[in-house]
Design a protein around this motif. Structure first.
Motif, short mmCIF file in Angstrom:
data_model
loop_
_atom_site.label_atom_id
_atom_site.label_comp_id
_atom_site.label_asym_id
_atom_site.label_seq_id
_atom_site.Cartn_x
_atom_site.Cartn_y
_atom_site.Cartn_z
N LEU A 3 0.85 -1.18 0.00
CA LEU A 3 0.00 0.00 0.00
C LEU A 3 0.89 1.23 0.00
O LEU A 3 1.85 1.31 0.78
CB LEU A 3 -0.92 0.01 1.21
CG LEU A 3 -1.97 -1.11 1.27
CD1 LEU A 3 -2.79 -1.00 2.54
CD2 LEU A 3 -2.87 -1.07 0.05
N LEU A 4 0.56 2.19 -0.86
CA LEU A 4 1.36 3.39 -1.00
C LEU A 4 0.49 4.62 -0.72
O LEU A 4 -0.61 4.73 -1.27
CB LEU A 4 1.93 3.48 -2.42
CG LEU A 4 2.76 2.29 -2.87
CD1 LEU A 4 3.09 2.42 -4.36
CD2 LEU A 4 4.04 2.17 -2.06
N TYR A 94 0.70 13.77 -8.75
CA TYR A 94 1.90 12.95 -8.70
C TYR A 94 1.59 11.62 -8.00
O TYR A 94 0.99 11.61 -6.92
CB TYR A 94 3.01 13.67 -7.96
CG TYR A 94 3.65 14.75 -8.79
CD1 TYR A 94 2.98 15.94 -9.07
CD2 TYR A 94 4.94 14.59 -9.32
CE1 TYR A 94 3.55 16.92 -9.86
CE2 TYR A 94 5.52 15.57 -10.11
CZ TYR A 94 4.82 16.73 -10.37
OH TYR A 94 5.39 17.70 -11.16
N TYR A 95 2.02 10.55 -8.63
CA TYR A 95 1.76 9.21 -8.13
C TYR A 95 3.05 8.48 -7.80
O TYR A 95 4.01 8.52 -8.57
CB TYR A 95 1.00 8.39 -9.19
CG TYR A 95 -0.34 8.96 -9.56
CD1 TYR A 95 -0.46 9.85 -10.61
CD2 TYR A 95 -1.49 8.59 -8.86
CE1 TYR A 95 -1.70 10.38 -10.96
CE2 TYR A 95 -2.73 9.11 -9.21
CZ TYR A 95 -2.82 10.00 -10.25
OH TYR A 95 -4.04 10.51 -10.60
N CYS A 96 3.04 7.81 -6.68
CA CYS A 96 4.12 6.93 -6.29
C CYS A 96 3.77 5.51 -6.75
O CYS A 96 2.60 5.12 -6.74
CB CYS A 96 4.25 6.97 -4.77
SG CYS A 96 5.43 5.82 -4.05
N ALA A 97 4.77 4.76 -7.18
CA ALA A 97 4.52 3.41 -7.67
C ALA A 97 5.63 2.47 -7.23
O ALA A 97 6.78 2.90 -7.07
CB ALA A 97 4.40 3.41 -9.19
N ASN A 112 3.65 -2.48 -10.24
CA ASN A 112 2.59 -3.36 -9.75
C ASN A 112 1.62 -2.68 -8.79
O ASN A 112 0.47 -3.11 -8.67
CB ASN A 112 3.22 -4.56 -9.04
CG ASN A 112 4.21 -5.29 -9.92
OD1 ASN A 112 5.42 -5.05 -9.84
ND2 ASN A 112 3.74 -6.17 -10.78
N TYR A 113 2.09 -1.66 -8.10
CA TYR A 113 1.27 -1.00 -7.10
C TYR A 113 1.36 0.51 -7.27
O TYR A 113 2.44 1.04 -7.56
CB TYR A 113 1.72 -1.39 -5.69
CG TYR A 113 1.76 -2.88 -5.46
CD1 TYR A 113 2.96 -3.58 -5.48
CD2 TYR A 113 0.58 -3.60 -5.23
CE1 TYR A 113 3.00 -4.95 -5.29
CE2 TYR A 113 0.62 -4.97 -5.04
CZ TYR A 113 1.82 -5.64 -5.07
OH TYR A 113 1.85 -6.99 -4.88
N TRP A 114 0.23 1.17 -7.03
CA TRP A 114 0.15 2.62 -7.21
C TRP A 114 -0.55 3.26 -6.02
O TRP A 114 -1.47 2.68 -5.43
CB TRP A 114 -0.66 2.94 -8.47
CG TRP A 114 0.03 2.52 -9.72
CD1 TRP A 114 0.03 1.26 -10.28
CD2 TRP A 114 0.84 3.32 -10.57
NE1 TRP A 114 0.80 1.25 -11.41
CE2 TRP A 114 1.30 2.50 -11.62
CE3 TRP A 114 1.24 4.66 -10.55
CZ2 TRP A 114 2.13 2.98 -12.64
CZ3 TRP A 114 2.05 5.14 -11.55
CH2 TRP A 114 2.49 4.31 -12.59
N GLY A 115 -0.10 4.47 -5.68
CA GLY A 115 -0.79 5.25 -4.68
C GLY A 115 -1.94 6.01 -5.29
O GLY A 115 -2.19 5.93 -6.50
N GLN A 116 -2.63 6.75 -4.45
CA GLN A 116 -3.80 7.51 -4.89
C GLN A 116 -3.43 8.85 -5.51
O GLN A 116 -4.26 9.48 -6.18
CB GLN A 116 -4.75 7.73 -3.72
CG GLN A 116 -5.37 6.45 -3.20
CD GLN A 116 -6.20 5.75 -4.26
OE1 GLN A 116 -7.09 6.34 -4.85
NE2 GLN A 116 -5.91 4.49 -4.51
#
Length: 124
Positions: A3-4, A94-97, A112-116
């Motif tokens: 989870l980010l 801006y997105y963290c991944a 594989n995973y992305w923040g909101q």
């Protein structure tokens, strides 16, 4: 599962600075390559910066090279994006991944995973 959660966005004048933070959950954070992407209003998502699992290798989009710095702290499970000399064209969400690849990854499809996302607005 990772989870980010991004934070640190806001409104800043051109020439100013912001520091974005991405807090990650999960025991395997230190094995993930991490990246930042952004989506400006009416535009496609684009790569901003990426860092490998150890923090020893990084990559930047040409548009931010020399102004932005990506870093990570595996003990704290965080990734930072220091943004200096901001320009109006940096305005975006801006997105963290996180990528299961340990290397520097610049392609969104390999994450594989992305923040909101966190919104950054740079006024002229």
């Amino acid at each position: 599962q990772v989870l980010l959660v991004e934070s640190g966005g806001g409104l800043v004048q051109a020439g100013g600075s912001l520091r974005l933070s991405c807090a990650a959950s999960g025991r395997t954070f230190s094995t993930y390559g991490m990246g930042w992407f952004r989506r400006a209003p009416g535009k496609e998502r684009e790569f901003v910066a990426a860092i490998n699992w150890s923090g020893g290798s990084t990559s930047y989009a040409d548009s931010v090279k020399g102004r932005f710095t990506i870093s990570r702290d595996n003990a704290k499970k965080t990734v930072l994006l220091q943004m200096n000399s901001l320009k109006p064209e940096d305005t975006a969400v801006y997105y963290c991944a996180a990528s299961k690849y340990t290397i520097v990854v610049v392609t969104a499809d390999m994450y594989n995973y992305w923040g909101q996302g966190t919104e950054v607005t740079v006024s002229s």
